[in-house]
Write a protein that holds these residues in place. Structure first.
Motif, PDB file in Angstrom:
ATOM      1  N   ILE A   1      44.804  26.820  43.850  1.00  0.00           N
ATOM      2  CA  ILE A   1      43.588  26.740  43.023  1.00  0.00           C
ATOM      3  C   ILE A   1      42.685  27.940  43.279  1.00  0.00           C
ATOM      4  CG2 ILE A   1      41.500  25.391  42.589  1.00  0.00           C
ATOM      5  CD1 ILE A   1      43.129  22.893  43.331  1.00  0.00           C
ATOM      6  N   ALA A   2      42.508  28.299  44.575  1.00  0.00           N
ATOM      7  CA  ALA A   2      41.602  29.389  44.931  1.00  0.00           C
ATOM      8  C   ALA A   2      42.113  30.743  44.466  1.00  0.00           C
ATOM      9  CB  ALA A   2      41.389  29.417  46.447  1.00  0.00           C
ATOM     10  N   SER A   3      43.408  30.845  44.192  1.00  0.00           N
ATOM     11  CA  SER A   3      43.957  32.131  43.723  1.00  0.00           C
ATOM     12  C   SER A   3      43.436  32.505  42.350  1.00  0.00           C
ATOM     13  CB  SER A   3      45.484  32.058  43.703  1.00  0.00           C
ATOM     14  OG  SER A   3      45.930  31.191  42.670  1.00  0.00           O
TER      15      SER A   3
ATOM     16  N   PRO B   1      57.211  45.158  44.891  1.00  0.00           N
ATOM     17  CA  PRO B   1      57.281  43.697  44.938  1.00  0.00           C
ATOM     18  C   PRO B   1      55.892  43.104  45.017  1.00  0.00           C
ATOM     19  CG  PRO B   1      58.774  44.710  46.560  1.00  0.00           C
ATOM     20  CD  PRO B   1      57.894  45.779  46.032  1.00  0.00           C
ATOM     21  N   ARG B   2      55.706  41.972  44.403  1.00  0.00           N
ATOM     22  CA  ARG B   2      54.392  41.343  44.389  1.00  0.00           C
ATOM     23  C   ARG B   2      54.160  40.557  45.676  1.00  0.00           C
ATOM     24  NH1 ARG B   2      53.112  39.107  38.323  1.00  0.00           N
ATOM     25  NH2 ARG B   2      52.951  41.133  37.333  1.00  0.00           N
ATOM     26  N   SER B   3      53.937  41.261  46.763  1.00  0.00           N
ATOM     27  CA  SER B   3      53.664  40.629  48.048  1.00  0.00           C
ATOM     28  C   SER B   3      52.736  41.522  48.840  1.00  0.00           C
ATOM     29  CB  SER B   3      54.970  40.396  48.830  1.00  0.00           C
ATOM     30  OG  SER B   3      54.697  39.785  50.059  1.00  0.00           O
ATOM     31  N   TRP B   4      51.440  41.270  48.743  1.00  0.00           N
ATOM     32  CA  TRP B   4      50.458  42.087  49.430  1.00  0.00           C
ATOM     33  C   TRP B   4      49.677  41.210  50.398  1.00  0.00           C
ATOM     34  CZ3 TRP B   4      50.909  41.951  44.089  1.00  0.00           C
ATOM     35  CH2 TRP B   4      51.468  43.070  43.502  1.00  0.00           C
ATOM     36  N   PRO B   5      49.943  41.313  51.708  1.00  0.00           N
ATOM     37  CA  PRO B   5      49.205  40.492  52.653  1.00  0.00           C
ATOM     38  C   PRO B   5      47.817  41.074  52.889  1.00  0.00           C
ATOM     39  CG  PRO B   5      50.783  41.859  53.806  1.00  0.00           C
ATOM     40  CD  PRO B   5      50.997  42.093  52.355  1.00  0.00           C
ATOM     41  N   GLY B   6      46.863  40.640  52.166  1.00  0.00           N
ATOM     42  CA  GLY B   6      45.506  41.117  52.367  1.00  0.00           C
ATOM     43  C   GLY B   6      44.525  39.980  52.438  1.00  0.00           C
ATOM     44  N   ARG B   7      43.259  40.283  52.444  1.00  0.00           N
ATOM     45  CA  ARG B   7      42.233  39.251  52.543  1.00  0.00           C
ATOM     46  C   ARG B   7      41.614  38.974  51.187  1.00  0.00           C
ATOM     47  NH1 ARG B   7      38.602  40.085  57.906  1.00  0.00           N
ATOM     48  NH2 ARG B   7      40.269  40.268  59.418  1.00  0.00           N
ATOM     49  N   ALA B   8      41.340  37.743  50.949  1.00  0.00           N
ATOM     50  CA  ALA B   8      40.641  37.374  49.727  1.00  0.00           C
ATOM     51  C   ALA B   8      39.158  37.535  49.943  1.00  0.00           C
ATOM     52  CB  ALA B   8      40.983  35.939  49.340  1.00  0.00           C
ATOM     53  N   ALA B   9      38.449  37.612  48.858  1.00  0.00           N
ATOM     54  CA  ALA B   9      37.018  37.840  48.987  1.00  0.00           C
ATOM     55  C   ALA B   9      36.286  36.612  49.478  1.00  0.00           C
ATOM     56  CB  ALA B   9      36.460  38.282  47.633  1.00  0.00           C
ATOM     57  N   GLY B  10      36.778  35.416  49.110  1.00  0.00           N
ATOM     58  CA  GLY B  10      36.038  34.213  49.433  1.00  0.00           C
ATOM     59  C   GLY B  10      36.569  33.504  50.626  1.00  0.00           C
TER      60      GLY B  10
ATOM     61  N   TRP C   1      45.744  36.290  43.583  1.00  0.00           N
ATOM     62  CA  TRP C   1      46.791  35.282  43.741  1.00  0.00           C
ATOM     63  C   TRP C   1      47.867  35.717  44.728  1.00  0.00           C
ATOM     64  CZ3 TRP C   1      51.113  37.803  42.350  1.00  0.00           C
ATOM     65  CH2 TRP C   1      51.047  38.741  41.319  1.00  0.00           C
ATOM     66  N   ALA C   2      47.869  37.002  45.124  1.00  0.00           N
ATOM     67  CA  ALA C   2      48.860  37.497  46.081  1.00  0.00           C
ATOM     68  C   ALA C   2      48.276  37.606  47.476  1.00  0.00           C
ATOM     69  CB  ALA C   2      49.397  38.854  45.635  1.00  0.00           C
TER      70      ALA C   2
ATOM     71  N   LEU D   1      39.419  30.458  53.520  1.00  0.00           N
ATOM     72  CA  LEU D   1      39.480  29.026  53.768  1.00  0.00           C
ATOM     73  C   LEU D   1      40.920  28.559  53.950  1.00  0.00           C
ATOM     74  CD1 LEU D   1      37.806  26.481  54.038  1.00  0.00           C
ATOM     75  CD2 LEU D   1      37.980  26.154  51.565  1.00  0.00           C
ATOM     76  N   SER D   2      41.844  29.165  53.213  1.00  0.00           N
ATOM     77  CA  SER D   2      43.257  28.809  53.357  1.00  0.00           C
ATOM     78  C   SER D   2      43.786  29.216  54.727  1.00  0.00           C
ATOM     79  CB  SER D   2      44.087  29.485  52.269  1.00  0.00           C
ATOM     80  OG  SER D   2      43.690  29.046  50.981  1.00  0.00           O
TER      81      SER D   2
END
Length: 450
Positions: free
Chosen positions: A78-80, A441-450, A18-19, A24-25
């Motif tokens: 939703i995708a999070s 802080p809950r802010s990690w700019p990374g890549r999602a798996a999907g 979720w972070a 797709l986003s």
């Protein structure tokens, strides 16, 4: 010094889904920004979408890019896999943006209860900008780099198209109101439609090139600055041109003296500067012979009644009681008095227009929320020169209806600031140690798996 061993590496954990901004986003955000910058109301009219006008369906009064931004934002939630956690994360990361969004929704509700119009304007002007800032809060460096390249390409094409329209006197996508183009307006329309909208975003982008855009080489930056400066002239925005010229020159002189004091001017840079100084009078003389500045001179000589309109809009305030101004007069009465007093083209100040149509209470709420939103946006750009486009932006906002009516300019300006003054996002890696995860802080700019 102690170094972490293999056991420490095994204890690292990936950032929660979720972070992160999913694949797709990211694609949807890039597509929405492309539509935002490239599709004007004149272009939409060609496909039967009456965006700039009163006739037609209410759904067509919202820009297609806004629909895309809303859909991509909803999809990102939703995708999070955990919309609540992602919502809390975004609210804590961008509190002023959340406030602006809440105030906008409240104004929309008030407008509906009063039976007023202009809901599409509120959605395009504020909702799109807020959701776009939310989406980019978790964008990684690769996404931001791609978005920055896209911005440079689009703005370059926009400037080239503007210059081509000036030379040929043919506007490909002229500004239209209910499908009617203003043939007497010979200013370039380019990709952003209205000449003044072009002038505003070009001026802000130009200031950002001057004081930001650090990854660009000096030669590329200089070329883009020259191109955007030329385009700014053919758009005919007097306030935009004067503000950019004055503040840009001041900033350039200050930076030049700072470099001279530090003694960091290279021999090649000094030679190029001397050459440009020698060629500048020749270039200006050649452009003057070709008639490049004729249209601009005509704009300063004949303003189409703009100065008188600013006087009339102040007189309009005195036609209403204090109670009407506080809570908002009847909109039909305002429209009637506006036309009777020769203000058919609008009220050329956003706050006066908002007071007349929404009332002082709503105006105060929107002004405070928008001011905090701009302050938060400026703080995201850590580079010291971010104040330069901000000052030009504020000056130009007060020269037209701007944010008091329907416009996509706030979203475009947000893209310019976030791209050319790359924010320092916390937690640039995709992993956190268990010991530090509780306090980070809950802010990690990374890549999602999907």
């Amino acid at each position: 010094m102690r170094t972490a061993g293999p056991g420490a590496a095994a204890g690292l954990r990936a950032a929660p889904v979720w972070a992160r901004l999913g694949g797709l986003s990211r694609i949807g955000t890039l597509a929405a920004v492309l539509v935002l910058f490239c599709v004007s109301g004149g272009m939409l009219w060609l496909v039967g979408y009456n965006y700039d006008g009163l006739a037609g369906s209410a759904a067509t009064k919202i820009h297609p890019s806004t629909y895309m931004i809303v859909l991509v934002f909803c999809w990102s939630l939703i995708a999070s896999g955990d919309p609540v956690s992602r919502g809390i994360h975004l609210a804590s990361a961008r509190p002023a943006t959340l406030l602006m969004l809440v105030v906008t929704i409240a104004v929309i509700v008030v407008t509906l209860l009063r039976g007023g119009a202009g809901i599409g304007g509120l959605v395009d002007t504020y909702v799109a900008a807020c959701l776009l800032v939310f989406l980019l809060a978790d964008a990684d460096d690769e996404t931001m780099a791609t978005l920055t390249t896209l911005l440079h390409v689009v703005m370059t094409l926009n400037a080239l198209l503007a210059l081509a329209e000036f030379v040929t006197q043919i506007r490909l996508f002229p500004y239209r109101f209910d499908g009617i183009a203003f043939e007497t307006d010979t200013r370039s329309a380019a990709l952003h439609g209205h000449p003044l909208a072009n002038a505003m975003i070009t001026a802000c982008y130009l200031m950002a090139l001057i004081s930001g855009a650090r990854p660009l080489s000096p030669s590329v930056r200089g070329t883009l600055i020259a191109l955007q400066s030329a385009a700014l002239v053919v758009f005919g925005g007097r306030t935009a041109l004067l503000a950019s010229l004055a503040l840009g020159l001041c900033y350039g002189i200050v930076m030049l003296f700072a470099s001279l004091r530090r003694g960091r001017v290279s021999l090649v840079g000094a030679a190029i500067g001397c050459l440009m100084a020698a060629l500048l009078p020749v270039a200006i003389g050649g452009l003057a012979v070709l008639g490049f500045f004729d249209d601009l001179a005509a704009r300063f000589i004949s303003d189409g009644g703009s100065a008188n309109a600013r006087k009339e809009m102040l007189d309009l305030l005195g036609m209403f009681s204090l109670g009407d101004l506080v809570f908002g007069p009847d909109n039909e009465l305002v429209d009637t008095l506006r036309r009777v007093n020769g203000l058919e083209w609008g009220i050329e100040n956003p706050f006066i227009r908002m007071i007349l149509y929404q009332g002082a209470i709503v105006t105060a709420l929107v002004t405070v929320a928008f001011g905090l939103f701009m302050y938060e946006l400026a703080r995201l750009g850590r580079a010291g020169g971010v104040w330069l486009p901000m000052v030009v932006w504020i000056i130009l906002l007060n020269g037209s209806e701007s944010i008091a009516t329907k416009t996509t300019l706030p979203a475009k300006f947000a893209i310019v600031v976030l791209c050319l003054y790359r924010p320092e996002r916390q937690g640039r890696t995709n992993t956190l140690s268990p010991a530090s995860s509780a306090r980070a802080p809950r802010s990690w700019p990374g890549r999602a798996a999907g």
